[in-house]
Design a protein around this motif. Structure first.
Motif, PDB file in Angstrom:
ATOM      1  N   GLY A 104     -17.109 -33.085  29.863  1.00 59.68           N
ATOM      2  CA  GLY A 104     -16.395 -31.924  30.376  1.00 59.68           C
ATOM      3  C   GLY A 104     -16.655 -30.662  29.588  1.00 59.68           C
ATOM      4  N   PHE A 105     -17.755 -30.618  28.816  1.00 53.88           N
ATOM      5  CA  PHE A 105     -18.108 -29.407  28.080  1.00 53.88           C
ATOM      6  C   PHE A 105     -18.415 -28.285  29.072  1.00 53.88           C
ATOM      7  CE2 PHE A 105     -20.843 -26.696  25.448  1.00 53.88           C
ATOM      8  CZ  PHE A 105     -20.108 -26.656  24.274  1.00 53.88           C
TER       9      PHE A 105
ATOM     10  N   GLY B 105     -12.469 -35.855  25.929  1.00 57.45           N
ATOM     11  CA  GLY B 105     -12.564 -34.744  26.857  1.00 57.45           C
ATOM     12  C   GLY B 105     -12.598 -33.420  26.110  1.00 57.45           C
ATOM     13  N   TYR B 106     -13.426 -32.516  26.568  1.00 54.94           N
ATOM     14  CA  TYR B 106     -13.519 -31.203  25.911  1.00 54.94           C
ATOM     15  C   TYR B 106     -12.223 -30.418  26.085  1.00 54.94           C
ATOM     16  CZ  TYR B 106     -14.552 -26.365  24.972  1.00 54.94           C
ATOM     17  OH  TYR B 106     -14.496 -25.092  24.456  1.00 54.94           O
ATOM     18  N   SER B 107     -11.817 -29.754  25.015  1.00 53.41           N
ATOM     19  CA  SER B 107     -10.737 -28.767  25.080  1.00 53.41           C
ATOM     20  C   SER B 107     -11.076 -27.651  24.105  1.00 53.41           C
ATOM     21  CB  SER B 107      -9.377 -29.393  24.724  1.00 53.41           C
ATOM     22  OG  SER B 107      -9.380 -29.882  23.397  1.00 53.41           O
TER      23      SER B 107
ATOM     24  N   ILE C 229     -14.563 -26.214  32.818  1.00 51.80           N
ATOM     25  CA  ILE C 229     -14.217 -27.222  33.819  1.00 51.80           C
ATOM     26  C   ILE C 229     -12.707 -27.423  33.801  1.00 51.80           C
ATOM     27  CG2 ILE C 229     -14.537 -29.645  34.479  1.00 51.80           C
ATOM     28  CD1 ILE C 229     -17.319 -29.445  33.135  1.00 51.80           C
ATOM     29  N   ALA C 230     -12.097 -27.519  34.973  1.00 56.68           N
ATOM     30  CA  ALA C 230     -10.648 -27.658  35.068  1.00 56.68           C
ATOM     31  C   ALA C 230     -10.184 -28.901  34.310  1.00 56.68           C
ATOM     32  CB  ALA C 230     -10.225 -27.770  36.529  1.00 56.68           C
ATOM     33  N   PRO C 231      -9.040 -28.821  33.634  1.00 53.50           N
ATOM     34  CA  PRO C 231      -8.552 -29.956  32.834  1.00 53.50           C
ATOM     35  C   PRO C 231      -8.450 -31.254  33.625  1.00 53.50           C
ATOM     36  CG  PRO C 231      -7.285 -27.993  32.331  1.00 53.50           C
ATOM     37  CD  PRO C 231      -8.171 -27.630  33.479  1.00 53.50           C
ATOM     38  N   GLU C 232      -8.019 -31.171  34.888  1.00 54.59           N
ATOM     39  CA  GLU C 232      -7.909 -32.406  35.669  1.00 54.59           C
ATOM     40  C   GLU C 232      -9.283 -33.011  35.956  1.00 54.59           C
ATOM     41  OE1 GLU C 232      -7.243 -28.814  38.449  1.00 54.59           O
ATOM     42  OE2 GLU C 232      -6.658 -29.471  36.422  1.00 54.59           O
ATOM     43  N   ALA C 233     -10.301 -32.145  36.103  1.00 54.96           N
ATOM     44  CA  ALA C 233     -11.665 -32.648  36.307  1.00 54.96           C
ATOM     45  C   ALA C 233     -12.206 -33.266  35.022  1.00 54.96           C
ATOM     46  CB  ALA C 233     -12.575 -31.525  36.788  1.00 54.96           C
TER      47      ALA C 233
END
Length: 505
Positions: A346-347, A374-376, A390-394
């Motif tokens: 999710g980068f 997951g990327y944050s 990318i949206a958090p849910e994705a």
């Protein structure tokens, strides 16, 4: 001071934090504090926080709040709660203002005076929290110039007895490190270095841990000898990047020279190296890791992804095929070598094709352990300003998808080991004789374990914590392995040829 002072150290995060906690314990014990394991039985609870990612920071805050709840509860003697560690260093004054439940927030510069700081807080005084600064600026940009000024910079885990006030030294002798063990495990971590010179776009660690600086080989060896005298059988070398060890000492291949010296330390039976950068792996280092008696053929490789576009955006190198070639090279020398890695999904800008490329790599890599994150956005990192978020849910969906694949692949890899023989360091024994430990391909905490059944000579032969057992793998439980043991061998009685064979597997 005649009054008994008690302190408990609560450690979160990685093995590097564990080493830092034991340095703090050494300083406090040398200045007369009694160390206790239960925070409720301590005058001061010191929480060594992690500041790496959001989940780790939340865990740190929860630990601080839990310790704070002990104050005034009537269930113990806790009178103060103090935050130290990466999160405390990274946020300083901001953390103190956001979390008034903590009676103090101490940065790395406070470690040398930790006893005085805690006594001030315990006596009702106030310690002004620091305003964070970029610790990369505290040492010269050139690695070759760092060692000369390193003594003026606080580097946790690098303490030496000379740092203690006159007359105060660890009870174990003048060559003991500035460290006090907080458990009796037969495994302990040893810091090779601190800080990092890499500029990965997603990572904030260099800003609060500082630039890369190596410990001198003599200090590492001295600490290893001391740990062996404390009953430690396996040491794990840790830092932010072990493949860079020695570059500021004038020899980028210093690790290759140090490992055989560590393996020769009396009492140590296994040396493990963690935190290796794939782009910095050298043929000579691979040879030493796969061909040195007592050095585990274990590769904790920081791949992070395998799609070239994502890696370049991360400011990293490599791709799927190069990484697979590296693994082929390792396994050509040590077919049973253990390999683990972590990956970020999710980068910003990661496409479906990029994710498929990562899945292709995972499918061919045969890794023993895989961590999926997951990327944050992280404060102060380059990636926090990237487009293409990318949206958090994705991101969560991608984490779930790749995690499922990782679990399936690591379970398959575990099944491949059925029929192998392994040399297991026993770390726990149940009343019924069932023993639990790890083989050369498994690091503490992260890589699963081996269960040695109470039958087939395990319990009856008297396996004990700290002993090694020769076993045959007979089954799996996810990434964990099930084994039967032959008669156990004490490390000091084991022929060198058997030890070498175990290390080469």
């Amino acid at each position: 001071m005649s009054e008994r002072r008690t302190v408990a150290l609560v450690t979160l995060g990685c093995a590097r934090n564990e080493v830092d906690s034991e340095e703090l314990a050494g300083r406090l014990a040398a200045d007369g504090w009694d160390l206790v394991t239960d925070a409720a039985q301590a005058d001061v609870a010191v929480v060594n926080t992690c500041g790496f990612v959001e989940t780790a920071k939340k865990d740190s805050v929860d630990a601080l709040l839990e310790a704070s709840d002990l104050k005034g509860s009537g269930e113990g003697r806790t009178r103060a709660v103090v935050a130290v560690g990466c999160m405390a260093e990274r946020y300083g004054k901001e953390l103190a203002e956001a979390l008034p439940e903590a009676d103090g927030v101490l940065g790395f510069d406070d470690y040398a005076d930790i006893s005085d700081r805690l006594q001030t807080i315990l006596s009702g005084g106030r310690h002004t929290p620091h305003v964070p600064r970029d610790r990369r600026k505290l040492l010269p940009v050139s690695p070759a110039e760092r060692q000369a000024g390193a003594g003026a910079v606080a580097v946790p885990g690098h303490g030496a007895p000379a740092d203690l006030p006159e007359g105060l030294a660890p009870a174990s002798g003048p060559r003991a490190p500035l460290r006090r063990r907080l458990d009796s495990s037969p495994v302990a971590s040893v810091k090779l270095a601190s800080g990092c010179d890499r500029r990965c776009s997603f990572c904030a660690i260099p800003s609060f841990r500082g630039s890369f600086i190596s410990r001198r080989p003599a200090d590492v060896l001295s600490e290893a000898r001391w740990l062996a005298g404390q009953g430690v059988k396996e040491i794990m070398l840790v830092s932010e990047n072990n493949t860079s060890y020695g570059k500021d000492l004038g020899d980028i291949r210093l690790l290759e020279a140090l490992l055989p010296e560590l393996a020769a330390v009396d009492g140590l039976e296994r040396i493990r190296v963690s935190y290796l950068q794939p782009a910095e792996m050298r043929p000579g280092l691979i040879d030493v890791l796969t061909g040195t008696e007592k050095v585990a053929p274990y590769f904790d490789l920081s791949f992070q992804h395998s799609a070239p576009g994502v890696l370049r955006a991360m400011r990293r190198f490599g791709d799927t095929d190069r990484f697979l070639e590296l693994l082929d090279t390792i396994r050509a020398r040590a077919p049973q070598a253990g390999v683990r890695s972590n990956f970020i999904v999710g980068f910003p800008g990661e496409s479906e094709a990029d994710l498929a490329e990562l899945e292709r790599f995972l499918g061919g890599a045969r890794l023993d352990a895989i961590g999926i994150f997951g990327y944050s956005d992280e404060d102060g990192t380059e990636a926090a300003g990237f487009d293409g978020k990318i949206a958090p849910e994705a991101v969560a969906e991608r984490v779930e998808r790749v995690t499922r694949l990782a679990e399936e692949l690591t379970a398959q890899r575990a099944e491949e080991r059925i029929g192998e023989r392994a040399r297991v360091l026993v770390e726990a024994v149940e009343p019924d004789g069932t023993a639990f430990g790890r083989g050369a391909h498994q690091a503490p905490e992260t890589d699963g374990q081996i269960m040695i059944g109470a039958g087939a000579g395990a319990g009856g032969a008297g396996l004990r914590v700290g002993a090694f057992a020769e076993v045959e793998i007979t089954g799996t439980e996810g990434v964990d392995l099930v084994a039967v043991a032959s008669a156990p061998r004490e490390p000091e009685q084991e022929p060198a040829s058997a030890t070498a064979a175990g290390a080469a597997r």
